[in-house]
Motif scaffolding. Structure first.
Motif, short mmCIF file in Angstrom:
data_model
loop_
_atom_site.label_atom_id
_atom_site.label_comp_id
_atom_site.label_asym_id
_atom_site.label_seq_id
_atom_site.Cartn_x
_atom_site.Cartn_y
_atom_site.Cartn_z
N SER A 15 -38.64 18.20 5.27
CA SER A 15 -38.19 19.07 4.19
C SER A 15 -37.94 20.48 4.71
N LEU A 16 -37.06 21.18 4.01
CA LEU A 16 -36.80 22.59 4.27
C LEU A 16 -36.51 23.27 2.94
N ARG A 17 -36.83 24.55 2.87
CA ARG A 17 -36.44 25.32 1.70
C ARG A 17 -35.60 26.51 2.15
N LEU A 18 -34.39 26.55 1.64
CA LEU A 18 -33.50 27.67 1.91
C LEU A 18 -33.66 28.71 0.80
N SER A 19 -33.53 29.96 1.17
CA SER A 19 -33.59 31.05 0.21
C SER A 19 -32.33 31.88 0.31
N ALA A 59 -24.22 17.72 -5.89
CA ALA A 59 -23.33 16.74 -5.27
C ALA A 59 -24.05 15.40 -5.25
N ASP A 60 -23.28 14.33 -5.36
CA ASP A 60 -23.89 13.00 -5.39
C ASP A 60 -24.71 12.73 -4.14
N SER A 61 -24.28 13.28 -3.03
CA SER A 61 -24.95 13.00 -1.76
C SER A 61 -26.36 13.59 -1.66
N VAL A 62 -26.68 14.53 -2.54
CA VAL A 62 -28.00 15.17 -2.46
C VAL A 62 -28.85 14.96 -3.70
N LYS A 63 -28.30 14.32 -4.70
CA LYS A 63 -29.05 14.09 -5.94
C LYS A 63 -30.33 13.32 -5.66
N GLY A 64 -31.42 13.78 -6.25
CA GLY A 64 -32.70 13.14 -6.05
C GLY A 64 -33.44 13.62 -4.81
N ARG A 65 -32.76 14.34 -3.94
CA ARG A 65 -33.40 14.84 -2.71
C ARG A 65 -33.47 16.37 -2.70
N PHE A 66 -32.46 17.02 -3.23
CA PHE A 66 -32.38 18.48 -3.23
C PHE A 66 -32.63 19.02 -4.63
N THR A 67 -33.27 20.17 -4.70
CA THR A 67 -33.50 20.84 -5.97
C THR A 67 -33.16 22.32 -5.83
N VAL A 68 -32.33 22.79 -6.74
CA VAL A 68 -31.95 24.20 -6.74
C VAL A 68 -32.73 24.92 -7.82
N SER A 69 -33.17 26.13 -7.53
CA SER A 69 -33.92 26.92 -8.50
C SER A 69 -33.62 28.40 -8.27
N ARG A 70 -34.03 29.24 -9.18
CA ARG A 70 -33.76 30.66 -9.03
C ARG A 70 -34.85 31.48 -9.68
N ASN A 71 -35.03 32.70 -9.17
CA ASN A 71 -35.95 33.67 -9.74
C ASN A 71 -35.13 34.91 -10.04
N ASP A 72 -34.66 35.03 -11.27
CA ASP A 72 -33.78 36.13 -11.62
C ASP A 72 -34.46 37.49 -11.54
N ALA A 73 -35.78 37.50 -11.72
CA ALA A 73 -36.51 38.77 -11.64
C ALA A 73 -36.40 39.38 -10.25
N ASN A 75 -33.82 38.33 -8.08
CA ASN A 75 -32.46 38.06 -7.58
C ASN A 75 -32.49 37.14 -6.36
N THR A 76 -33.30 36.14 -6.44
CA THR A 76 -33.43 35.20 -5.33
C THR A 76 -33.29 33.79 -5.85
N TYR A 77 -32.63 32.95 -5.09
CA TYR A 77 -32.61 31.55 -5.48
C TYR A 77 -32.81 30.67 -4.28
N TYR A 78 -33.12 29.41 -4.54
CA TYR A 78 -33.65 28.53 -3.53
C TYR A 78 -32.96 27.17 -3.55
N LEU A 79 -33.02 26.52 -2.41
CA LEU A 79 -32.59 25.13 -2.30
C LEU A 79 -33.69 24.38 -1.57
N GLN A 80 -34.43 23.58 -2.31
CA GLN A 80 -35.46 22.74 -1.73
C GLN A 80 -34.83 21.44 -1.29
N MET A 81 -34.93 21.15 -0.01
CA MET A 81 -34.29 19.96 0.55
C MET A 81 -35.37 19.02 1.08
N ASN A 82 -35.46 17.87 0.47
CA ASN A 82 -36.43 16.86 0.87
C ASN A 82 -35.72 15.64 1.43
N SER A 83 -36.46 14.82 2.15
CA SER A 83 -35.92 13.59 2.72
C SER A 83 -34.61 13.85 3.45
#
Length: 125
Positions: A15-19, A59-73, A75-83
């Motif tokens: 797994s990796l988490r991008l910010s 995208a279909d290729s990442v559904k169920g494995r990647f999760t996108v989230s954000r912290n508006d307070a 101004n940062t958002y994230y991409l959690q990439m699993n498997s």
């Protein structure tokens, strides 16, 4: 300015988490998205999320494995990439737009006004 970070070299299944942080000039970021570009290929949509996080698109290729989230307070958002898979190897770019987009439009590269510099993700088999 958008600044992406968090990439690296991992093995398949890891797994990796991008910010991505928005800084400098203040601008409205209604939709924030992630795209990726593998060597020799066109840039493609990965995931996006709207302001408040009420709607996300993948995208279909990442559904169920990647999760996108954000912290508006912050101004940062994230991409959690699993498997992670070797085919996920690419340079990942964050992008933002002040426009309100439908779920389908979130996947359109031309809809985004601001782009980060990219962070490289390499997944070994």
């Amino acid at each position: 300015q958008l600044q992406a970070c968090g990439g690296g070299l991992v093995q398949a299944g890891d797994s990796l988490r991008l910010s991505c942080a928005a800084s400098g000039r203040t601008f409205s970021t209604n939709v924030m998205g992630w795209f990726r570009q593998a060597p020799g290929k066109e840039r493609e949509f990965v995931a996006a999320i709207n302001w408040g996080g009420g709607s996300a698109s993948y995208a279909d290729s990442v559904k169920g494995r990647f999760t996108v989230s954000r912290n508006d307070a912050f101004n940062t958002y994230y991409l959690q990439m699993n498997s992670l898979k070797p085919e996920d190897t690419a340079v990942y770019y964050c992008a933002a737009t002040s426009s309100r987009l439908s779920a389908q439009a979130m996947g359109e590269l031309s809809r985004y006004d601001y782009w980060g510099q990219g962070t490289k993700v390499t997944v070994s088999s």
